[in-house]
Design a protein around this motif. Structure first.
Motif, PDB file in Angstrom:
ATOM      1  N   ASP A   1       0.817  -1.218   0.000  1.00  0.00           N
ATOM      2  CA  ASP A   1       0.000   0.000   0.000  1.00  0.00           C
ATOM      3  C   ASP A   1       0.848   1.265   0.000  1.00  0.00           C
ATOM      4  N   ASP A   2       2.031   1.194  -0.599  1.00  0.00           N
ATOM      5  CA  ASP A   2       2.940   2.350  -0.613  1.00  0.00           C
ATOM      6  C   ASP A   2       2.585   3.271  -1.776  1.00  0.00           C
ATOM      7  N   ILE A   3       1.446   3.930  -1.674  1.00  0.00           N
ATOM      8  CA  ILE A   3       0.942   4.787  -2.756  1.00  0.00           C
ATOM      9  C   ILE A   3       0.262   6.017  -2.169  1.00  0.00           C
ATOM     10  N   ALA A   4       0.470   7.154  -2.806  1.00  0.00           N
ATOM     11  CA  ALA A   4      -0.147   8.401  -2.381  1.00  0.00           C
ATOM     12  C   ALA A   4      -0.443   9.248  -3.608  1.00  0.00           C
ATOM     13  N   VAL A   5      -1.401  10.151  -3.480  1.00  0.00           N
ATOM     14  CA  VAL A   5      -1.715  11.115  -4.534  1.00  0.00           C
ATOM     15  C   VAL A   5      -1.676  12.505  -3.922  1.00  0.00           C
ATOM     16  N   LEU A   6      -0.941  13.400  -4.556  1.00  0.00           N
ATOM     17  CA  LEU A   6      -0.827  14.783  -4.113  1.00  0.00           C
ATOM     18  C   LEU A   6      -1.605  15.679  -5.065  1.00  0.00           C
ATOM     19  N   THR A   7      -2.528  16.450  -4.531  1.00  0.00           N
ATOM     20  CA  THR A   7      -3.262  17.433  -5.334  1.00  0.00           C
ATOM     21  C   THR A   7      -2.517  18.758  -5.241  1.00  0.00           C
ATOM     22  N   VAL A   8      -2.230  19.361  -6.388  1.00  0.00           N
ATOM     23  CA  VAL A   8      -1.443  20.588  -6.401  1.00  0.00           C
ATOM     24  C   VAL A   8      -2.334  21.816  -6.501  1.00  0.00           C
ATOM     25  N   ARG A   9      -1.772  22.937  -6.104  1.00  0.00           N
ATOM     26  CA  ARG A   9      -2.429  24.227  -6.321  1.00  0.00           C
ATOM     27  C   ARG A   9      -1.990  24.722  -7.689  1.00  0.00           C
ATOM     28  N   GLY A  10      -2.945  24.966  -8.573  1.00  0.00           N
ATOM     29  CA  GLY A  10      -2.616  25.354  -9.933  1.00  0.00           C
ATOM     30  C   GLY A  10      -2.822  24.201 -10.892  1.00  0.00           C
ATOM     31  N   GLN A  11      -2.215  24.298 -12.053  1.00  0.00           N
ATOM     32  CA  GLN A  11      -2.394  23.310 -13.107  1.00  0.00           C
ATOM     33  C   GLN A  11      -1.049  22.763 -13.560  1.00  0.00           C
ATOM     34  N   LEU A  12      -1.038  21.482 -13.835  1.00  0.00           N
ATOM     35  CA  LEU A  12       0.128  20.819 -14.394  1.00  0.00           C
ATOM     36  C   LEU A  12      -0.066  20.742 -15.902  1.00  0.00           C
ATOM     37  N   GLY A  13       0.621  21.583 -16.612  1.00  0.00           N
ATOM     38  CA  GLY A  13       0.411  21.662 -18.052  1.00  0.00           C
ATOM     39  C   GLY A  13       1.269  20.702 -18.842  1.00  0.00           C
ATOM     40  N   TYR A  14       1.358  19.464 -18.384  1.00  0.00           N
ATOM     41  CA  TYR A  14       2.186  18.453 -19.027  1.00  0.00           C
ATOM     42  C   TYR A  14       1.376  17.164 -19.168  1.00  0.00           C
ATOM     43  N   ARG A  15       1.685  16.396 -20.210  1.00  0.00           N
ATOM     44  CA  ARG A  15       0.932  15.174 -20.471  1.00  0.00           C
ATOM     45  C   ARG A  15       1.068  14.183 -19.320  1.00  0.00           C
ATOM     46  N   PRO A  16      -0.052  13.701 -18.784  1.00  0.00           N
ATOM     47  CA  PRO A  16       0.017  12.724 -17.695  1.00  0.00           C
ATOM     48  C   PRO A  16       0.328  11.328 -18.212  1.00  0.00           C
ATOM     49  N   ALA A  17       0.800  10.487 -17.324  1.00  0.00           N
ATOM     50  CA  ALA A  17       0.973   9.077 -17.652  1.00  0.00           C
ATOM     51  C   ALA A  17      -0.393   8.409 -17.716  1.00  0.00           C
ATOM     52  N   GLN A  18      -0.497   7.347 -18.464  1.00  0.00           N
ATOM     53  CA  GLN A  18      -1.736   6.578 -18.526  1.00  0.00           C
ATOM     54  C   GLN A  18      -1.753   5.578 -17.376  1.00  0.00           C
ATOM     55  N   LEU A  19      -2.946   5.303 -16.884  1.00  0.00           N
ATOM     56  CA  LEU A  19      -3.091   4.327 -15.810  1.00  0.00           C
ATOM     57  C   LEU A  19      -3.574   2.998 -16.370  1.00  0.00           C
TER      58      LEU A  19
END
Length: 271
Positions: free
Chosen positions: A129-147
Protein backbone atom coordinates in the motif's frame (compact mmCIF):
# COMPACT_ATOMS: atom_id res chain seq x y z
CA UNK A 1 14.78 -12.92 8.84
CA UNK A 2 14.49 -9.18 8.38
CA UNK A 3 15.18 -7.77 4.95
CA UNK A 4 17.77 -4.94 4.88
CA UNK A 5 16.33 -1.93 3.10
CA UNK A 6 18.01 1.23 2.02
CA UNK A 7 17.22 4.54 3.71
CA UNK A 8 17.09 7.93 2.07
CA UNK A 9 18.32 11.02 3.84
CA UNK A 10 16.77 14.37 3.07
CA UNK A 11 17.00 17.87 4.36
CA UNK A 12 13.59 19.22 5.26
CA UNK A 13 12.79 22.38 7.18
CA UNK A 14 16.41 22.55 8.29
CA UNK A 15 16.39 19.07 9.85
CA UNK A 16 18.00 15.91 8.53
CA UNK A 17 15.32 13.24 8.34
CA UNK A 18 15.66 9.51 7.68
CA UNK A 19 13.03 8.14 5.34
CA UNK A 20 12.43 4.51 6.32
CA UNK A 21 11.94 2.86 2.95
CA UNK A 22 13.91 3.34 -0.06
CA UNK A 23 13.65 4.29 -3.54
CA UNK A 24 15.03 1.76 -5.85
CA UNK A 25 18.02 3.01 -7.76
CA UNK A 26 17.45 5.23 -10.64
CA UNK A 27 18.59 3.58 -13.70
CA UNK A 28 21.77 1.87 -13.80
CA UNK A 29 24.30 0.59 -16.22
CA UNK A 30 27.57 -1.27 -15.89
CA UNK A 31 30.96 -0.28 -17.24
CA UNK A 32 32.43 -2.40 -20.01
CA UNK A 33 35.71 -2.79 -18.13
CA UNK A 34 36.08 -3.83 -14.51
CA UNK A 35 36.47 -0.51 -12.66
CA UNK A 36 37.84 -2.29 -9.61
CA UNK A 37 40.81 -3.36 -11.69
CA UNK A 38 41.61 0.30 -12.28
CA UNK A 39 41.24 1.11 -8.61
CA UNK A 40 37.90 2.86 -9.15
CA UNK A 41 34.57 2.15 -7.41
CA UNK A 42 31.96 0.28 -9.36
CA UNK A 43 29.93 2.65 -11.54
CA UNK A 44 26.14 2.56 -11.34
CA UNK A 45 25.16 5.03 -13.99
CA UNK A 46 22.33 5.11 -16.48
CA UNK A 47 21.14 6.96 -19.51
CA UNK A 48 20.10 10.56 -19.61
CA UNK A 49 16.36 10.79 -20.32
CA UNK A 50 14.24 13.50 -21.90
CA UNK A 51 11.05 15.10 -20.62
CA UNK A 52 10.04 15.34 -24.26
CA UNK A 53 9.62 11.56 -24.08
CA UNK A 54 8.45 11.41 -20.45
CA UNK A 55 6.72 14.73 -19.66
CA UNK A 56 4.87 13.13 -16.72
CA UNK A 57 8.08 12.59 -14.71
CA UNK A 58 8.40 15.09 -11.85
CA UNK A 59 10.26 15.31 -8.56
CA UNK A 60 9.51 16.46 -5.04
CA UNK A 61 11.45 18.93 -2.92
CA UNK A 62 10.95 20.49 0.47
CA UNK A 63 10.38 24.24 0.78
CA UNK A 64 14.15 24.76 0.76
CA UNK A 65 14.50 23.13 -2.67
CA UNK A 66 16.02 19.86 -1.46
CA UNK A 67 14.94 16.99 -3.73
CA UNK A 68 13.93 13.90 -1.77
CA UNK A 69 11.63 11.79 -3.99
CA UNK A 70 10.16 11.37 -7.43
CA UNK A 71 6.53 11.44 -8.57
CA UNK A 72 4.45 11.12 -11.73
CA UNK A 73 1.71 13.30 -13.19
CA UNK A 74 -1.63 11.47 -13.32
CA UNK A 75 -3.92 14.43 -14.15
CA UNK A 76 -3.79 18.19 -14.66
CA UNK A 77 -4.06 18.67 -10.89
CA UNK A 78 -2.42 15.63 -9.30
CA UNK A 79 0.70 13.49 -9.07
CA UNK A 80 1.15 9.99 -7.70
CA UNK A 81 4.08 9.10 -5.48
CA UNK A 82 5.04 6.63 -2.75
CA UNK A 83 3.21 6.89 0.57
CA UNK A 84 6.52 6.99 2.40
CA UNK A 85 7.45 10.06 0.36
CA UNK A 86 4.15 11.81 1.11
CA UNK A 87 4.66 11.17 4.82
CA UNK A 88 8.30 12.25 4.88
CA UNK A 89 7.56 15.99 4.71
CA UNK A 90 4.62 18.05 5.97
CA UNK A 91 2.07 18.91 3.29
CA UNK A 92 2.85 22.62 3.63
CA UNK A 93 6.53 21.95 2.90
CA UNK A 94 6.14 19.73 -0.19
CA UNK A 95 6.85 21.19 -3.61
CA UNK A 96 6.15 19.45 -6.93
CA UNK A 97 8.69 20.38 -9.62
CA UNK A 98 7.39 19.72 -13.15
CA UNK A 99 8.93 20.38 -16.55
CA UNK A 100 12.48 20.64 -15.18
CA UNK A 101 14.79 18.06 -16.70
CA UNK A 102 17.96 19.49 -15.13
CA UNK A 103 17.65 20.35 -11.44
CA UNK A 104 20.30 23.08 -11.82
CA UNK A 105 17.96 25.20 -13.95
CA UNK A 106 14.80 27.15 -13.09
CA UNK A 107 12.77 25.76 -15.98
CA UNK A 108 9.25 24.43 -15.57
CA UNK A 109 6.91 24.94 -12.65
CA UNK A 110 7.10 24.61 -8.87
CA UNK A 111 3.71 23.95 -7.28
CA UNK A 112 2.58 23.66 -3.69
CA UNK A 113 0.27 20.90 -2.46
CA UNK A 114 -3.29 21.43 -1.25
CA UNK A 115 -4.22 17.83 -0.42
CA UNK A 116 -2.45 14.57 0.36
CA UNK A 117 -4.18 11.21 -0.02
CA UNK A 118 -2.39 8.12 1.31
CA UNK A 119 -3.70 4.58 0.92
CA UNK A 120 -5.47 3.72 4.17
CA UNK A 121 -3.65 0.41 4.41
CA UNK A 122 -0.19 1.95 4.43
CA UNK A 123 2.09 1.58 7.44
CA UNK A 124 5.46 0.63 5.97
CA UNK A 125 6.70 0.09 2.38
CA UNK A 126 7.53 -3.54 3.09
CA UNK A 127 3.89 -4.18 4.05
CA UNK A 128 2.47 -2.80 0.79
CA UNK A 129 0.00 0.00 0.00
CA UNK A 130 2.94 2.35 -0.61
CA UNK A 131 0.94 4.79 -2.76
CA UNK A 132 -0.15 8.40 -2.38
CA UNK A 133 -1.72 11.12 -4.53
CA UNK A 134 -0.83 14.78 -4.11
CA UNK A 135 -3.26 17.43 -5.33
CA UNK A 136 -1.44 20.59 -6.40
CA UNK A 137 -2.43 24.23 -6.32
CA UNK A 138 -2.62 25.35 -9.93
CA UNK A 139 -2.39 23.31 -13.11
CA UNK A 140 0.13 20.82 -14.39
CA UNK A 141 0.41 21.66 -18.05
CA UNK A 142 2.19 18.45 -19.03
CA UNK A 143 0.93 15.17 -20.47
CA UNK A 144 0.02 12.72 -17.69
CA UNK A 145 0.97 9.08 -17.65
CA UNK A 146 -1.74 6.58 -18.53
CA UNK A 147 -3.09 4.33 -15.81
CA UNK A 148 -3.58 0.59 -16.29
CA UNK A 149 -7.02 -0.90 -15.89
CA UNK A 150 -7.80 -2.14 -12.41
CA UNK A 151 -6.63 -5.75 -12.18
CA UNK A 152 -4.81 -5.52 -15.54
CA UNK A 153 -2.25 -8.33 -15.73
CA UNK A 154 -0.90 -7.90 -19.28
CA UNK A 155 1.72 -5.26 -18.43
CA UNK A 156 2.95 -7.35 -15.49
CA UNK A 157 3.99 -10.43 -17.45
CA UNK A 158 7.42 -11.78 -16.61
CA UNK A 159 10.06 -10.33 -18.92
CA UNK A 160 8.05 -7.27 -19.97
CA UNK A 161 10.52 -4.43 -20.49
CA UNK A 162 9.68 -1.40 -18.38
CA UNK A 163 11.41 1.96 -17.87
CA UNK A 164 12.19 3.46 -14.46
CA UNK A 165 12.76 7.22 -14.24
CA UNK A 166 14.23 9.50 -11.62
CA UNK A 167 16.74 12.04 -10.35
CA UNK A 168 18.12 9.90 -7.51
CA UNK A 169 21.60 8.63 -6.71
CA UNK A 170 23.65 7.13 -9.53
CA UNK A 171 25.32 4.69 -7.12
CA UNK A 172 24.38 3.23 -3.76
CA UNK A 173 25.30 6.03 -1.35
CA UNK A 174 26.74 8.11 -4.20
CA UNK A 175 25.89 11.50 -5.67
CA UNK A 176 22.40 12.34 -6.85
CA UNK A 177 21.88 13.03 -10.54
CA UNK A 178 21.41 16.63 -11.66
CA UNK A 179 19.22 15.54 -14.54
CA UNK A 180 16.53 12.98 -15.33
CA UNK A 181 17.80 9.45 -15.94
CA UNK A 182 16.14 6.26 -17.10
CA UNK A 183 16.84 2.55 -17.21
CA UNK A 184 15.08 -0.36 -18.87
CA UNK A 185 14.39 -3.28 -16.53
CA UNK A 186 12.40 -6.50 -17.04
CA UNK A 187 9.40 -7.37 -14.88
CA UNK A 188 10.23 -10.25 -12.53
CA UNK A 189 7.80 -13.08 -11.81
CA UNK A 190 5.96 -13.07 -8.49
CA UNK A 191 7.53 -16.39 -7.49
CA UNK A 192 11.05 -15.17 -8.22
CA UNK A 193 10.50 -11.93 -6.33
CA UNK A 194 9.06 -13.78 -3.36
CA UNK A 195 12.22 -15.85 -3.18
CA UNK A 196 14.29 -12.64 -3.14
CA UNK A 197 12.10 -10.82 -0.59
CA UNK A 198 10.09 -12.78 1.96
CA UNK A 199 7.88 -9.70 2.50
CA UNK A 200 6.76 -9.64 -1.14
CA UNK A 201 3.00 -9.31 -1.71
CA UNK A 202 1.89 -9.94 -5.30
CA UNK A 203 -1.32 -7.96 -4.85
CA UNK A 204 0.35 -4.70 -3.88
CA UNK A 205 3.88 -5.04 -5.27
CA UNK A 206 5.74 -5.85 -8.48
CA UNK A 207 9.47 -6.43 -8.99
CA UNK A 208 11.65 -5.41 -11.91
CA UNK A 209 15.35 -5.90 -12.56
CA UNK A 210 17.96 -8.26 -13.96
CA UNK A 211 19.06 -11.38 -12.09
CA UNK A 212 22.65 -10.22 -12.48
CA UNK A 213 21.79 -6.71 -11.28
CA UNK A 214 23.27 -3.62 -12.92
CA UNK A 215 20.09 -1.65 -13.57
CA UNK A 216 17.85 -0.26 -10.87
CA UNK A 217 16.59 2.80 -9.05
CA UNK A 218 18.36 4.20 -6.00
CA UNK A 219 18.02 6.55 -3.02
CA UNK A 220 16.06 9.64 -4.06
CA UNK A 221 14.09 7.76 -6.72
CA UNK A 222 11.30 6.65 -4.37
CA UNK A 223 7.90 7.66 -5.68
CA UNK A 224 9.07 7.83 -9.27
CA UNK A 225 7.43 6.01 -12.20
CA UNK A 226 7.94 2.58 -13.72
CA UNK A 227 6.29 2.69 -17.15
CA UNK A 228 5.63 0.41 -20.09
CA UNK A 229 5.33 2.82 -22.97
CA UNK A 230 3.43 5.66 -21.30
CA UNK A 231 1.44 3.37 -19.01
CA UNK A 232 2.31 3.64 -15.33
CA UNK A 233 2.65 0.13 -13.88
CA UNK A 234 4.77 0.82 -10.81
CA UNK A 235 5.89 3.40 -8.25
CA UNK A 236 9.43 3.08 -6.86
CA UNK A 237 9.01 1.71 -3.33
CA UNK A 238 11.93 -0.22 -1.80
CA UNK A 239 14.81 -2.58 -2.42
CA UNK A 240 18.04 -4.00 -1.02
CA UNK A 241 20.88 -1.84 -2.24
CA UNK A 242 21.01 -0.45 -5.78
CA UNK A 243 21.43 -2.76 -8.72
CA UNK A 244 22.56 -5.75 -6.64
CA UNK A 245 22.43 -9.20 -8.19
CA UNK A 246 19.42 -11.17 -6.99
CA UNK A 247 17.79 -8.06 -5.49
CA UNK A 248 15.43 -6.45 -8.03
CA UNK A 249 13.67 -3.21 -7.27
CA UNK A 250 10.26 -3.49 -5.62
CA UNK A 251 7.51 -1.19 -6.90
CA UNK A 252 3.94 -0.49 -5.87
CA UNK A 253 1.63 -2.36 -8.27
CA UNK A 254 -0.35 0.55 -9.74
CA UNK A 255 -3.15 -1.54 -11.26
CA UNK A 256 -4.31 -2.45 -7.75
CA UNK A 257 -4.82 1.24 -6.97
CA UNK A 258 -5.93 2.52 -10.40
CA UNK A 259 -9.48 3.31 -9.30
CA UNK A 260 -8.29 5.11 -6.16
CA UNK A 261 -5.77 7.14 -8.15
CA UNK A 262 -8.38 8.13 -10.73
CA UNK A 263 -10.79 9.22 -8.01
CA UNK A 264 -8.15 11.33 -6.25
CA UNK A 265 -6.72 12.73 -9.49
CA UNK A 266 -10.02 13.91 -10.90
CA UNK A 267 -9.51 17.57 -11.88
CA UNK A 268 -11.27 20.05 -9.65
CA UNK A 269 -14.37 21.78 -10.93
CA UNK A 270 -13.78 25.50 -11.29
CA UNK A 271 -16.31 28.13 -10.32
Amino acid sequence: MAVPFRRSLLLASGALLAVAAVAVPVVVGTASADPAAAGQPRIVGGDKASLADHPYAVYLTDSGGNQFCGAVIVSSTAVATAAHCAKAVAKEEIRVVAGREDKRTDEGDVLTVSKVWVSKGYSDPTKGDDIAVLTVRGQLGYRPAQLPDSGDAAAYREGTKATVLGWGRIADGGDRSDYLRSAVVPVVSDSACRSDYNVYDAKTMVCAGYAEGGADACQGDSGGPLVVGDTLIGIVSFGDGCGKAGKPGVYTRVSTYADDIKAQAKPRLLG
